[in-house]
Design an enzyme around this catalytic site. Structure first.
Site, PDB file in Angstrom:
ATOM      1  CG  HIS A  41      12.409 -78.795  11.746  1.00  0.00           C
ATOM      2  ND1 HIS A  41      13.823 -79.434  12.485  1.00  0.00           N
ATOM      3  CD2 HIS A  41      11.473 -79.841  12.103  1.00  0.00           C
ATOM      4  CE1 HIS A  41      12.699 -80.955  13.113  1.00  0.00           C
ATOM      5  NE2 HIS A  41      11.942 -80.867  12.853  1.00  0.00           N
ATOM      6  CB  ALA A  58       9.997 -83.015  10.400  1.00  0.00           C
ATOM      7  CG  ASN A  99      16.024 -89.089  11.520  1.00  0.00           C
ATOM      8  OD1 ASN A  99      17.068 -90.251  11.177  1.00  0.00           O
ATOM      9  ND2 ASN A  99      15.398 -89.328  12.018  1.00  0.00           N
TER      10      ASN A  99
HETATM   11  N1  LIG Z   1      12.680 -88.300   8.907  1.00  0.00           N
HETATM   12  C1  LIG Z   1      11.938 -87.134   9.515  1.00  0.00           C
HETATM   13  O1  LIG Z   1      11.573 -86.138   9.189  1.00  0.00           O
HETATM   14  C2  LIG Z   1      11.382 -88.034  10.929  1.00  0.00           C
HETATM   15  C3  LIG Z   1      10.998 -87.856  11.627  1.00  0.00           C
HETATM   16  C4  LIG Z   1      10.782 -88.686  12.594  1.00  0.00           C
HETATM   17  C5  LIG Z   1      10.939 -89.756  13.127  1.00  0.00           C
HETATM   18  N2  LIG Z   1      11.513 -90.174  12.197  1.00  0.00           N
HETATM   19  C6  LIG Z   1      12.320 -91.565  12.261  1.00  0.00           C
HETATM   20  O2  LIG Z   1      10.473 -92.122  12.266  1.00  0.00           O
HETATM   21  C7  LIG Z   1      11.065 -93.287  13.208  1.00  0.00           C
HETATM   22  C8  LIG Z   1      10.160 -94.436  14.262  1.00  0.00           C
HETATM   23  O3  LIG Z   1       9.077 -93.353  14.942  1.00  0.00           O
HETATM   24  P1  LIG Z   1       7.978 -93.552  15.189  1.00  0.00           P
HETATM   25  O4  LIG Z   1       7.705 -91.819  15.900  1.00  0.00           O
HETATM   26  O5  LIG Z   1       7.036 -93.940  15.070  1.00  0.00           O
HETATM   27  O6  LIG Z   1       9.186 -94.056  16.635  1.00  0.00           O
HETATM   28  P2  LIG Z   1       8.430 -95.157  17.464  1.00  0.00           P
HETATM   29  O7  LIG Z   1       9.565 -95.245  19.001  1.00  0.00           O
HETATM   30  O8  LIG Z   1       6.578 -94.529  17.798  1.00  0.00           O
HETATM   31  O9  LIG Z   1       8.290 -96.584  16.409  1.00  0.00           O
HETATM   32  C9  LIG Z   1       9.265 -97.086  16.370  1.00  0.00           C
HETATM   33  C10 LIG Z   1       8.931 -98.623  15.927  1.00  0.00           C
HETATM   34  O10 LIG Z   1      10.234 -99.589  15.757  1.00  0.00           O
HETATM   35  C11 LIG Z   1       9.511-101.102  16.065  1.00  0.00           C
HETATM   36  N3  LIG Z   1      11.455-101.382  15.644  1.00  0.00           N
HETATM   37  C12 LIG Z   1      12.661-101.036  16.640  1.00  0.00           C
HETATM   38  N4  LIG Z   1      13.575-101.002  16.666  1.00  0.00           N
HETATM   39  C13 LIG Z   1      13.194-102.408  15.283  1.00  0.00           C
HETATM   40  C14 LIG Z   1      14.003-102.973  14.940  1.00  0.00           C
HETATM   41  N5  LIG Z   1      15.304-103.412  14.653  1.00  0.00           N
HETATM   42  N6  LIG Z   1      13.498-103.687  14.241  1.00  0.00           N
HETATM   43  C15 LIG Z   1      11.353-104.016  13.955  1.00  0.00           C
HETATM   44  N7  LIG Z   1      11.272-103.338  14.454  1.00  0.00           N
HETATM   45  C16 LIG Z   1      11.815-102.241  15.243  1.00  0.00           C
HETATM   46  C17 LIG Z   1       9.184-100.752  17.874  1.00  0.00           C
HETATM   47  O11 LIG Z   1       8.873-101.383  17.713  1.00  0.00           O
HETATM   48  C18 LIG Z   1       8.274 -99.423  17.308  1.00  0.00           C
HETATM   49  O12 LIG Z   1       7.465-100.843  16.675  1.00  0.00           O
HETATM   50  C19 LIG Z   1      12.275 -93.143  14.024  1.00  0.00           C
HETATM   51  O13 LIG Z   1      13.059 -93.755  14.946  1.00  0.00           O
HETATM   52  C20 LIG Z   1      12.919 -91.597  13.495  1.00  0.00           C
HETATM   53  O14 LIG Z   1      14.378 -92.420  12.664  1.00  0.00           O
HETATM   54  C21 LIG Z   1      12.117 -89.609  11.237  1.00  0.00           C
END
Ligand SMILES: NC(=O)c1ccc[n+]([C@@H]2O[C@H](COP(=O)([O-])OP(=O)(O)OC[C@H]3O[C@@H](n4cnc5c(N)ncnc54)[C@H](O)[C@@H]3O)[C@@H](O)[C@H]2O)c1
Length: 266
Positions: free
Chosen positions: A217, A118, A187
């Site tokens: 941020h 992000a 994150n």
């Molecule tokens: N680095 C960054 O700037 C940043 C920003 C936003 C999100 N993120 C990360 O990205 C992740 C995903 O975000 P999102 O908005 O797509 O979330 P979301 O909740 O929309 O989707 C998460 C997906 O992961 C699946 N899932 C969860 N646990 C699992 C497992 N153990 N094994 C397999 N699949 C699994 C869920 O079924 C779902 O399909 C967030 O949890 C966050 O940690 C990082």
């Protein structure tokens, strides 16, 4: 130019981030990569590639992208790297656990990559860190209070956040605690700490702002190489307000930098 076969990519998670990453990979929008399959916990519906379990993904993929959360990274990260598969992660908050980070750093032959996610400015922050580190780094994040509610919060805190009519400071402390307490929201603090290679110097303030239409941020760093301030205001993802809408595109850009056959900005 050397002939190169396309890298086979697996995606863990098919939510706001993973579904867009998978769709663009399947549509051929990442130079040098093809989508091999998707790993999710439940049953995968309406997806552009077959559902794989982790063992199948390890056999069929050259690189796996984690878009599933800290828990999934903690569960699968080491096995992926030890299988010789590269790993690109979004949930770098999990690296706040120094033992887990060390276990990934010691694992291989797969390589660990972090997306910028992000935020931006990580390249310059990392360059400055090589000069002589930083005296202070502060990450201030402002989001809608409703997207910051956590299962560990007591009811009084949930009520205060839900009823807030003006900005409220929800957390002030270390990047490690921030990533642990707000696993889906901070994150970015972990990304800054990893970019500069120093978790201890990074402090975090988290503000719940009921008027925040954009997720903000502000990253301020001071050190021997200079004074830096990056201000990022992202639109939240329509699918998941905790996630910024730009994140899947950061992942796709990271992927292209890793596997792409063309040169360009890195
Ligand atoms: N680095 C960054 O700037 C940043 C920003 C936003 C999100 N993120 C990360 O990205 C992740 C995903 O975000 P999102 O908005 O797509 O979330 P979301 O909740 O929309 O989707 C998460 C997906 O992961 C699946 N899932 C969860 N646990 C699992 C497992 N153990 N094994 C397999 N699949 C699994 C869920 O079924 C779902 O399909 C967030 O949890 C966050 O940690 C990082």
């Amino acid at each position: 130019m050397k002939a190169q076969t396309a890298s086979r990519i697996g995606v863990i998670g098919h939510g706001a981030v993973g579904s867009r990453v998978a769709a663009d990979l399947a549509a051929g929008r990442v130079n040098g990569a093809v989508l091999a399959g998707i790993v999710v916990r439940g049953v995968l519906v309406d997806a552009p590639a077959p559902q794989l379990d982790l063992a199948q993904a390890l056999e069929q993929c050259d690189l796996i992208v984690e878009c599933a959360g800290q828990e999934a990274l903690l569960a699968h990260g080491k096995a992926i790297l030890c299988a010789g598969v590269d790993l690109l992660i979004t949930s770098m908050g999990a690296l706040a656990d120094s033992r887990f980070l060390q276990s990934l750093e010691a694992a291989g032959p797969g390589r660990l990559f972090l997306t910028s996610g992000a935020i931006g400015g990580l390249d310059l922050l990392a360059s400055g860190a090589r000069s002589d580190g930083y005296d202070s780094v502060v990450v201030t994040t402002k989001k809608l209070p409703s997207s910051l509610l956590q299962p560990w919060m007591v009811q009084a805190q949930i009520d205060e956040l839900t009823a807030a009519t003006e900005p409220v400071e929800i957390f002030s402390g270390s990047a490690r605690d921030a990533a642990r307490l707000f696993p889906k929201s901070l994150n970015v603090a972990a990304a800054v700490a990893m970019a500069i290679g120093d978790w201890e110097v990074v402090s975090v303030r988290l503000i719940g702002d009921p008027t925040a239409e954009l997720t903000e941020h502000v990253i301020e760093a001071n050190g021997p190489s200079g004074e830096y301030c990056f201000v990022i205001r992202n639109k939240p993802s329509p699918e998941n307000p905790r996630t910024s809408g730009v994140v899947p595109f950061s992942v796709l850009r990271s992927l292209e930098s890793i596997v792409g056959v063309r040169g360009g900005l890195i």
